[in-house]
Motif scaffolding. Structure first.
Motif, PDB file in Angstrom:
ATOM      1  N   UNK A   1     -33.926  49.673  -4.959  1.00  0.00           N
ATOM      2  CA  UNK A   1     -34.382  50.954  -4.429  1.00  0.00           C
ATOM      3  C   UNK A   1     -33.191  51.907  -4.356  1.00  0.00           C
ATOM      4  N   UNK A   2     -32.338  51.767  -3.358  1.00  0.00           N
ATOM      5  CA  UNK A   2     -31.172  52.645  -3.227  1.00  0.00           C
ATOM      6  C   UNK A   2     -30.124  52.353  -4.298  1.00  0.00           C
ATOM      7  N   UNK A   3     -29.985  51.097  -4.677  1.00  0.00           N
ATOM      8  CA  UNK A   3     -29.065  50.693  -5.755  1.00  0.00           C
ATOM      9  C   UNK A   3     -29.690  49.530  -6.495  1.00  0.00           C
ATOM     10  N   UNK A   4     -29.206  49.286  -7.705  1.00  0.00           N
ATOM     11  CA  UNK A   4     -29.867  48.298  -8.557  1.00  0.00           C
ATOM     12  C   UNK A   4     -29.354  46.879  -8.387  1.00  0.00           C
ATOM     13  N   UNK A   5     -28.221  46.697  -7.702  1.00  0.00           N
ATOM     14  CA  UNK A   5     -27.649  45.354  -7.623  1.00  0.00           C
ATOM     15  C   UNK A   5     -26.941  45.148  -6.294  1.00  0.00           C
ATOM     16  N   UNK A   6     -26.742  43.892  -5.946  1.00  0.00           N
ATOM     17  CA  UNK A   6     -26.136  43.548  -4.652  1.00  0.00           C
ATOM     18  C   UNK A   6     -24.661  43.931  -4.605  1.00  0.00           C
ATOM     19  N   UNK A   7     -23.959  43.834  -5.751  1.00  0.00           N
ATOM     20  CA  UNK A   7     -22.520  44.121  -5.765  1.00  0.00           C
ATOM     21  C   UNK A   7     -22.251  45.578  -5.398  1.00  0.00           C
ATOM     22  N   UNK A   8     -23.129  46.483  -5.832  1.00  0.00           N
ATOM     23  CA  UNK A   8     -22.946  47.901  -5.504  1.00  0.00           C
ATOM     24  C   UNK A   8     -23.096  48.137  -4.010  1.00  0.00           C
ATOM     25  N   UNK A   9     -24.097  47.515  -3.405  1.00  0.00           N
ATOM     26  CA  UNK A   9     -24.318  47.691  -1.968  1.00  0.00           C
ATOM     27  C   UNK A   9     -23.159  47.106  -1.171  1.00  0.00           C
ATOM     28  N   UNK A  10     -22.654  45.951  -1.604  1.00  0.00           N
ATOM     29  CA  UNK A  10     -21.506  45.360  -0.920  1.00  0.00           C
ATOM     30  C   UNK A  10     -20.274  46.258  -1.028  1.00  0.00           C
ATOM     31  N   UNK A  11     -20.051  46.834  -2.214  1.00  0.00           N
ATOM     32  CA  UNK A  11     -18.893  47.704  -2.402  1.00  0.00           C
ATOM     33  C   UNK A  11     -18.988  48.939  -1.511  1.00  0.00           C
ATOM     34  N   UNK A  12     -20.182  49.488  -1.376  1.00  0.00           N
ATOM     35  CA  UNK A  12     -20.372  50.667  -0.518  1.00  0.00           C
ATOM     36  C   UNK A  12     -19.979  50.347   0.921  1.00  0.00           C
ATOM     37  N   UNK A  13     -20.406  49.220   1.441  1.00  0.00           N
ATOM     38  CA  UNK A  13     -20.104  48.904   2.839  1.00  0.00           C
ATOM     39  C   UNK A  13     -18.640  48.499   3.029  1.00  0.00           C
ATOM     40  N   UNK A  14     -18.057  47.876   2.011  1.00  0.00           N
ATOM     41  CA  UNK A  14     -16.628  47.543   2.114  1.00  0.00           C
ATOM     42  C   UNK A  14     -15.775  48.801   2.145  1.00  0.00           C
ATOM     43  N   UNK A  15     -16.042  49.726   1.239  1.00  0.00           N
ATOM     44  CA  UNK A  15     -15.186  50.901   1.133  1.00  0.00           C
ATOM     45  C   UNK A  15     -15.659  52.071   1.977  1.00  0.00           C
ATOM     46  N   UNK A  16     -16.960  52.191   2.199  1.00  0.00           N
ATOM     47  CA  UNK A  16     -17.476  53.306   2.986  1.00  0.00           C
ATOM     48  C   UNK A  16     -17.378  53.074   4.480  1.00  0.00           C
ATOM     49  N   UNK A  17     -17.414  51.806   4.886  1.00  0.00           N
ATOM     50  CA  UNK A  17     -17.355  51.481   6.323  1.00  0.00           C
ATOM     51  C   UNK A  17     -16.221  50.524   6.659  1.00  0.00           C
ATOM     52  N   UNK A  18     -15.411  50.208   5.653  1.00  0.00           N
ATOM     53  CA  UNK A  18     -14.254  49.321   5.841  1.00  0.00           C
ATOM     54  C   UNK A  18     -14.635  47.928   6.321  1.00  0.00           C
ATOM     55  N   UNK A  19     -15.835  47.466   5.936  1.00  0.00           N
ATOM     56  CA  UNK A  19     -16.174  46.074   6.195  1.00  0.00           C
ATOM     57  C   UNK A  19     -15.331  45.188   5.285  1.00  0.00           C
ATOM     58  N   UNK A  20     -14.918  44.050   5.798  1.00  0.00           N
ATOM     59  CA  UNK A  20     -14.180  43.112   4.951  1.00  0.00           C
ATOM     60  C   UNK A  20     -15.111  42.474   3.921  1.00  0.00           C
ATOM     61  N   UNK A  21     -16.335  42.187   4.358  1.00  0.00           N
ATOM     62  CA  UNK A  21     -17.345  41.616   3.466  1.00  0.00           C
ATOM     63  C   UNK A  21     -18.563  42.523   3.456  1.00  0.00           C
ATOM     64  N   UNK A  22     -19.177  42.654   2.275  1.00  0.00           N
ATOM     65  CA  UNK A  22     -20.432  43.380   2.209  1.00  0.00           C
ATOM     66  C   UNK A  22     -21.549  42.549   2.788  1.00  0.00           C
ATOM     67  N   UNK A  23     -22.757  43.133   2.960  1.00  0.00           N
ATOM     68  CA  UNK A  23     -23.861  42.402   3.594  1.00  0.00           C
ATOM     69  C   UNK A  23     -24.252  41.117   2.876  1.00  0.00           C
ATOM     70  N   UNK A  24     -24.202  41.096   1.544  1.00  0.00           N
ATOM     71  CA  UNK A  24     -24.617  39.891   0.822  1.00  0.00           C
ATOM     72  C   UNK A  24     -23.523  38.835   0.843  1.00  0.00           C
ATOM     73  N   UNK A  25     -22.276  39.274   0.913  1.00  0.00           N
ATOM     74  CA  UNK A  25     -21.182  38.328   1.130  1.00  0.00           C
ATOM     75  C   UNK A  25     -21.311  37.714   2.525  1.00  0.00           C
ATOM     76  N   UNK A  26     -21.737  38.503   3.500  1.00  0.00           N
ATOM     77  CA  UNK A  26     -21.953  37.977   4.852  1.00  0.00           C
ATOM     78  C   UNK A  26     -23.081  36.947   4.869  1.00  0.00           C
ATOM     79  N   UNK A  27     -24.155  37.209   4.116  1.00  0.00           N
ATOM     80  CA  UNK A  27     -25.255  36.229   4.046  1.00  0.00           C
ATOM     81  C   UNK A  27     -24.721  34.895   3.536  1.00  0.00           C
ATOM     82  N   UNK A  28     -23.890  34.940   2.496  1.00  0.00           N
ATOM     83  CA  UNK A  28     -23.314  33.698   1.961  1.00  0.00           C
ATOM     84  C   UNK A  28     -22.441  33.001   2.996  1.00  0.00           C
ATOM     85  N   UNK A  29     -21.664  33.759   3.765  1.00  0.00           N
ATOM     86  CA  UNK A  29     -20.791  33.165   4.779  1.00  0.00           C
ATOM     87  C   UNK A  29     -21.604  32.541   5.914  1.00  0.00           C
ATOM     88  N   UNK A  30     -22.691  33.195   6.282  1.00  0.00           N
ATOM     89  CA  UNK A  30     -23.519  32.717   7.394  1.00  0.00           C
ATOM     90  C   UNK A  30     -24.368  31.528   6.967  1.00  0.00           C
TER      91      UNK A  30
END
Length: 773
Positions: free
Chosen positions: A361-390
């Motif tokens: 919807x907003x983006x076509x792939x998980x890597x793009x969404x993770x990159x947005x949150x890493x660089x736009x909000x300075x998260x160390x891990x994007x949301x899908x990287x967090x799912x893998x960690x959890x």
């Protein structure tokens, strides 16, 4: 592909002027225009005022004073015709569709065909922006959503329309990447794109769940912190940083454009406390304070936090929850019993489920969404990287327990992960269930990729050496904060021997937040407390000999810093053949602040550079005075360009704007030096001797009389004066580097045995700040 040279920015507010400054930082001319205020005598007053404000702002939008000269100011009534000379026009005006479209029609009458036009909007769909505009305009139009402040935030969301010229868009993307230092993420033309839509929902969830669980702002921010890889601001601190008054504007836009049933609508509630805070000027750090404020009423700075129930401020109290303190991983926080764990679950399960719904919807792939949150909000891990960690299965079970509708992407995941390593390549899960390699843009190499496919050639507890191809090795610091210690010196010595035998060149680089914060003061304090002075003296000697060996090695050495390169980290840069610096490199010799003098050759290298620079009058005193001023005040360059002005970098050292391109550029630089390489010739300098030392002492005493220097600062300055004056040297005699380094070591050892220096060490280790004793 069209080449972009000159850029115009229309709208000289905080964001527009910041974008203009970053274009200038890249070395390109930029035209900054705004409206003519009614009745204004100076018709360019808005753009000129914005430029003046940026010259004084901290953090600085400009990387150098030279960059500011590349900005030409004007107004849209008198200067719109100048757009005929630009290659890219960026619109950053008020978020009103009619205002934007009226401006576009005027731009279209003066621009040359093929000029890229983009809007910085994040709230109005592109489809609406170009509605009714000519075909040619629609072909040249796109959305380029920068993040504030534009110099420091590395993300840019790019949205293309159905008719956007792909080649022109590629030119804009390439310019944003290579020249402006942006990581460009392609987003779809959906409300809020990724960053505002996901980030705003996460923030609003954080506020609502804190109210529901009765948490304090400090507790909420501690939960949404380090274990999740989220900056220490947490959520309430982040709102203060961005500005409370921005939230209603973004919220209103998303409310009017997002479809019914979107999670955003559940979180977008009217909060009387927030409304009252905005009305009273408590808009965050740019106002009188926000959820946190500094109370200076008593003459001291007392940090206060707001009580979310009463709306009254009280002294801010750091949470003291043993389980939260012990939690190192995201799941450990989610498993805490009671309000803290429920809060973490309430915020993150909803946020991660929402992120999964945005794929396709907003983006076509998980890597793009993770990159947005890493660089736009300075998260160390994007949301899908967090799912893998959890752990997805555990997380999905918790979502069901809490009544959350599990998105299909998560429901179908099973025991898979969103990311995996296959034959040394990192792959991301696609919406169809397959995995695809995460491809780096052309010209990007990352050390983490090499580390997945090979073992280090050499390694110890503080450093590692990697083969990055083409007979080039990479030396990586791996100690805490990349602090310099005896193990780094030992491995660097061995590495020099290895390159000499088998390879062509060496690059010193790492992918940490900072290149190196200097020497390991915790280790130095421990050794000093047991009076093992011989070990400290050995470390100083080892550093001097290692750096000297690196300087005169029979092969090129290139250092590639990013972030802080302080003290011993700065001295690395002073001893290599060339530096390929990330634009955001903060470089300086800060030893005096902790009660020492630079002793790994920093003094003698800076003396040599300034004496032969041609920037100062001839003679031994001017260069020594300049270096004394810089080192005694612990001057730190706030950009690579400023570091060049201060001569921490040489005039022919290079700068990389995009952090992701730093290693590739450094490797290319090293290889360019291989053919015909000759190590530098040893140099000697003239120093002013005892008379010069007296002058330095008088300058330091002047600082003390003005209350700038403390008593121990004078002791440190006296030792620095000894080194930089050359001790008992005669003004007509030259000194070689060994003689200066001997003075460095002697002064260092006297200072390190001083109890006031050790008190400064202890303060830095415990609080991160040196004691002003």
């Amino acid at each position: 592909m069209s080449k972009i040279n000159k850029v115009a920015v229309i709208g000289a507010g905080v964001m527009g002027s910041g974008i203009a400054a970053q274009v200038a930082n890249a070395g390109h001319s930029v035209l900054l225009l705004d409206i003519v205020p009614e009745g204004a005598e100076n018709r360019n007053i808005i753009a000129e005022t914005a430029l003046q404000k940026m010259m004084k702002a901290d953090p600085a939008p400009f990387m150098s004073k030279r960059a500011a000269k590349l900005v030409e100011t004007g107004n849209v009534e008198d200067d719109l015709e100048k757009l005929a000379d630009v290659d890219w026009v960026i619109e950053v005006v008020i978020e009103k569709l009619d205002v934007k479209q009226a401006l576009y029609r005027r731009i279209d009458t003066v621009r040359k065909p093929g000029t890229a036009i983009s809007s910085n909007t994040s709230t109005i769909p592109l489809e609406k922006l170009v509605e009714g505009m000519p075909e040619a305009f629609q072909r040249d139009f796109m959305i380029t959503h920068f993040f504030n402040p534009p110099r420091y935030m590395r993300l840019m969301e790019l949205v293309l329309g159905a008719k956007t010229d792909k080649a022109l868009a590629q030119s804009v993307e390439d310019f944003a990447d290579r020249k402006l230092g942006k990581s460009v993420v392609h987003c779809n033309d959906r409300p809020g794109f990724v960053a505002n839509r996901l980030g705003t929902t996460w923030i609003q969830l954080g506020v609502l769940k804190a109210l529901e669980e009765g948490l304090s702002v400090e507790e909420a921010d501690a939960v949404m912190g380090k274990p999740f890889g989220i900056p220490k601001t947490g959520i309430f601190g982040l709102i203060d940083l961005v500005g409370l008054d921005l939230m209603p504007h973004i919220g209103a836009s998303l409310k009017s454009t997002l479809p019914e049933g979107d999670l955003f609508h559940e979180t977008n509630r009217d909060l009387p406390l927030v409304n009252r805070m905005i009305e009273e000027g408590y808009t965050g750090r740019k106002g009188k304070g926000g959820f946190y404020r500094l109370n200076r009423a008593t003459g001291q700075k007392i940090k206060e936090g707001i009580d979310l129930e009463t709306g009254e401020y009280r002294v801010s109290v750091k949470p003291d929850h043993p389980k939260l303190k012990a939690a190192k991983k995201p799941r450990q926080v989610l498993e805490i019993d009671g309000p803290l764990g429920r809060y973490a679950l309430g915020v993150m399960t909803n946020t991660l489920a929402y992120a999964a719904r945005l794929v396709g919807d907003a983006a076509d792939d998980i890597a793009s969404i993770d990159e947005v949150m890493r660089l736009g909000y300075n998260w160390r891990w994007g949301p899908f990287e967090l799912v893998d960690l959890i752990g997805s299965e555990w997380l999905v079970a918790k979502m069901r327990e809490n009544g959350i509708d599990v998105p299909e992407l998560l429901d179908n995941l099973g025991d898979k992960t969103f990311y995996r390593i296959e034959d040394g390549r990192r792959q991301a899960l696609q919406p169809d269930g397959s995995y695809r390699d995460i491809a780096r843009p052309e010209g990007v190499i990352m050390l983490e990729d090499f580390k997945r496919t090979q073992e280090p050639l050499l390694k110890n507890g503080s450093a590692a050496v990697w083969d990055i191809g083409d007979d080039v090795l990479c030396f990586e610091f791996t100690s805490k904060a990349n602090a310099m210690d005896d193990q780094i010196m030992d491995l660097l010595n061995k590495t020099i021997g290895l390159v000499k035998r088998k390879y062509k060149a060496l690059v010193i680089y790492n992918e940490g937040t900072n290149f190196s914060v200097g020497a390991n003061l915790g280790l130095a304090l421990f050794v000093a407390n047991i009076a093992a002075w011989g070990e400290i003296e050995k470390l100083v000697s080892s550093g001097q000999s290692t750096y000297k060996k690196m300087k005169y090695a029979p092969f090129p050495v290139v250092a590639a810093p990013s972030g802080m390169a302080l003290g011993g980290g700065c001295e690395v840069l002073l001893h290599v053949d060339a530096v390929q610096a990330h634009a955001e490199s903060y470089i300086g010799l800060v030893e005096c602040g902790v009660g020492l003098v630079p002793a790994w050759g920093g003094c003698k290298e800076m003396l040599t550079r300034w004496q032969k620079s041609g920037k100062l009058p001839n003679g031994p005193m001017p260069a020594a005075s300049k270096v004394f001023e810089m080192i005694s005040t612990a001057t730190v360059a706030k950009s690579a360009e400023e570091a060049r002005e201060l001569m921490f970098l040489k005039t022919d050292d290079a700068v990389t704007m995009n952090r992701y391109r730093l290693l590739a550029d450094a490797k290319a630089k090293a290889l360019s030096l291989v053919d015909g390489y000759q190590p530098p010739e040893p140099e000697e300098v003239y120093l002013p001797g005892p008379a010069g030392k007296v002058a330095f002492q008088m300058a330091a005493e002047g600082f003390a009389r003005r209350g700038i220097a403390t008593p121990h600062d004078l002791t440190v300055a006296d030792e620095l004066a000894t080194v930089l004056s050359g001790g008992q040297t005669d003004i007509f005699d030259t000194m070689d580097e060994d003689a200066i380094m001997e003075l460095e070591q002697d002064s260092f050892m006297r200072l390190v045995k001083n109890n006031k220096t050790l008190a400064r060490f202890e303060s830095v280790v415990e609080t991160g700040k040196p004691l002003r004793n």
